[in-house]
Motif scaffolding. Structure first.
Motif, short mmCIF file in Angstrom:
data_model
loop_
_atom_site.label_atom_id
_atom_site.label_comp_id
_atom_site.label_asym_id
_atom_site.label_seq_id
_atom_site.Cartn_x
_atom_site.Cartn_y
_atom_site.Cartn_z
N UNK A 126 0.88 -1.43 -0.02
CA UNK A 126 0.06 -0.03 0.11
C UNK A 126 0.86 1.10 -0.15
N UNK A 127 1.58 1.33 -1.15
CA UNK A 127 2.47 2.44 -1.28
C UNK A 127 2.85 2.73 -2.89
N UNK A 128 3.55 3.79 -3.21
CA UNK A 128 4.01 3.97 -4.52
C UNK A 128 5.22 3.04 -4.59
N UNK A 158 5.54 8.93 -0.99
CA UNK A 158 6.83 8.71 -0.82
C UNK A 158 7.76 9.80 -0.14
N UNK A 159 9.00 9.58 0.23
CA UNK A 159 9.82 10.67 0.81
C UNK A 159 10.32 11.41 -0.64
N UNK A 160 10.87 12.61 -0.36
CA UNK A 160 11.55 13.22 -1.64
C UNK A 160 12.38 12.35 -2.33
N UNK A 161 13.42 11.91 -1.53
CA UNK A 161 14.44 10.89 -2.33
C UNK A 161 13.97 9.68 -3.02
N UNK A 162 13.15 8.88 -2.09
CA UNK A 162 12.11 8.10 -3.07
C UNK A 162 11.43 8.36 -4.29
N UNK A 163 11.00 9.51 -4.30
CA UNK A 163 10.31 10.12 -5.45
C UNK A 163 11.41 10.17 -6.48
N UNK A 189 3.79 20.11 0.99
CA UNK A 189 4.45 20.22 2.37
C UNK A 189 5.28 19.00 2.89
N UNK A 190 4.68 17.80 2.63
CA UNK A 190 5.47 16.76 2.94
C UNK A 190 6.86 16.48 2.10
N UNK A 191 6.63 16.76 0.97
CA UNK A 191 7.70 16.58 0.01
C UNK A 191 8.63 17.59 0.35
N UNK A 192 8.45 18.59 0.88
CA UNK A 192 9.27 19.72 1.05
C UNK A 192 9.88 20.54 -0.04
N UNK A 193 9.27 20.54 -1.24
CA UNK A 193 9.52 21.03 -2.46
C UNK A 193 8.51 21.83 -2.96
N UNK A 194 8.69 22.55 -4.17
CA UNK A 194 7.58 23.57 -4.73
C UNK A 194 6.84 22.55 -5.75
#
Length: 365
Positions: A126-128, A158-163, A189-194
């Motif tokens: 149950x995740x990407x 996912x986290x930004x690194x995982x994405x 907001x969760x990914x921490x990027x625009x």
């Protein structure tokens, strides 16, 4: 939901002074007044996609850092076009999808039945999918679809690194990456990027205007100018070249102005609401803390009792807690989705707990 229950629920929510989950439903007259206020005195309706439609497309392309954006009447249509483009561009008729993804769960497999494509599932977790799972696909795919957030897994991200890693793995395999970003603004907001940085990881991105943004309907597909030209052609073939779309487009522009800037505040407050709900007897919240402003809540009671109690609470106390409960595979346990938006910002921890306990008292008594 039965029609009579839906009508009763809408009436109850409209009569509430306090709303925890979602927003107060607006009447037709209220929606028309909102559009009238937003429309300048000389603003003219669009004509087959010009004028106001072009303004919205330019706005979205700028927000996502894309060469172009194309407005669609529905997200289902936009996503079909994106996946079809990947198949035509790469010559690969297979697409990598998650079994809990929107195309499988809510679009009735339109990519397969209307376009003739096949799917492979990189994972059933149950995740990407991860980069390793994309690299291990048993056959070449034209498009890898990532849903941000994955709604039917609990609005997880996912986290930004995982994405970044999974996008790199997809590109290394020769596949395109398509973001099902119906709730992309809520993911930032969760990914921490625009938004532009997130969309920049993919080859195309779909965004919705009627979910958190509160538009009447509609979506946009962003990417290269080549994709946009292809999208306009297939939008017409699918029946999406509408004569006039100004109500949906104008409401989308209103949502971008009013709601999008507030989304980070909703996401922050969702953590407070989720932590309070988790203190109710037998409650389970997932994910904890929430990745977006939406999350799942389980309670150890049948769905019918919870829905009835919620309606009575709204009708008798003018307080809307939450609804839409459905039974799970565990007998006597139900789950619902909670959406924290502007009305919920007025709620603190104590009020959430006290109201939740009053809801449960209605079931136990």
């Amino acid at each position: 939901m039965a029609d009579d229950v839906r009508v009763r629920r809408i009436a109850a929510m409209r009569g509430c002074d306090r709303i925890l989950d979602g927003v107060r439903p607006k009447s037709l007259r209220e929606r028309l007044a909102e559009l009238s206020e937003a429309a300048g005195p000389e603003l003219m309706p669009d004509y087959y996609g010009d004028g106001l439609v072009g303004e919205l497309e330019e706005r979205v392309a700028g927000l996502l850092g894309a060469e172009a954006a194309v407005f669609f009447p529905t997200g289902t249509m936009a996503q079909q076009v994106a996946i079809r483009y990947g198949a035509d561009l790469t010559g690969r008729s297979t697409v990598a999808l998650h079994p809990l993804g929107h195309q499988e769960m809510h679009e009735r497999r339109a990519y397969a039945d209307l376009t003739g494509l096949r799917s492979v599932h990189p994972t059933t977790a149950p995740r990407n999918p991860t980069a390793a799972e994309i690299a291990a696909l048993p056959e070449p795919v034209g498009t890898v679809v990532l849903e941000l957030p994955m709604r039917d897994a609990g609005f997880v991200l996912p986290t930004w690194a995982e994405l970044a890693e999974v996008c790199e793995a997809a590109h290394a395999s020769g596949a395109r990456v398509h973001l099902d970003g119906a709730r992309l603004g809520e993911s930032a907001p969760y990914l921490g990027h625009s938004l532009a940085e997130i969309a920049g990881r993919a080859d195309s991105t779909y965004v919705s205007f009627y979910k958190t943004l509160g538009g009447l309907s509609g979506a946009a597909l962003t990417g290269t100018t080549a994709l946009a030209a292809y999208a306009r052609l297939w939008r017409h073939r699918y029946g999406g070249q509408l004569f006039q779309q100004w109500p949906a487009v104008l409401s989308a522009l209103v949502g971008l102005d009013r709601e999008l800037p507030r989304v980070p505040e909703y996401v922050r407050h969702a953590r407070t609401i989720a932590a309070a709900l988790a203190q109710l007897p037998g409650a389970v919240v997932f994910p904890q803390p929430p990745h977006t402003h939406q999350f799942r809540l389980w309670l150890p009671h049948p769905a019918a009792l919870l829905n009835d109690a919620g309606l009575l609470l709204a009708e008798e106390e003018k307080v809307w807690f939450t609804g839409g409960w459905r039974d799970t595979e565990i007998p006597g346990h139900a789950v619902t989705e909670v959406s924290v938006q502007s009305p919920a910002l007025e709620w603190g921890t104590d009020e959430v707990i006290d109201t939740g306990l009053r809801l449960l008292d209605r079931i136990q008594n």
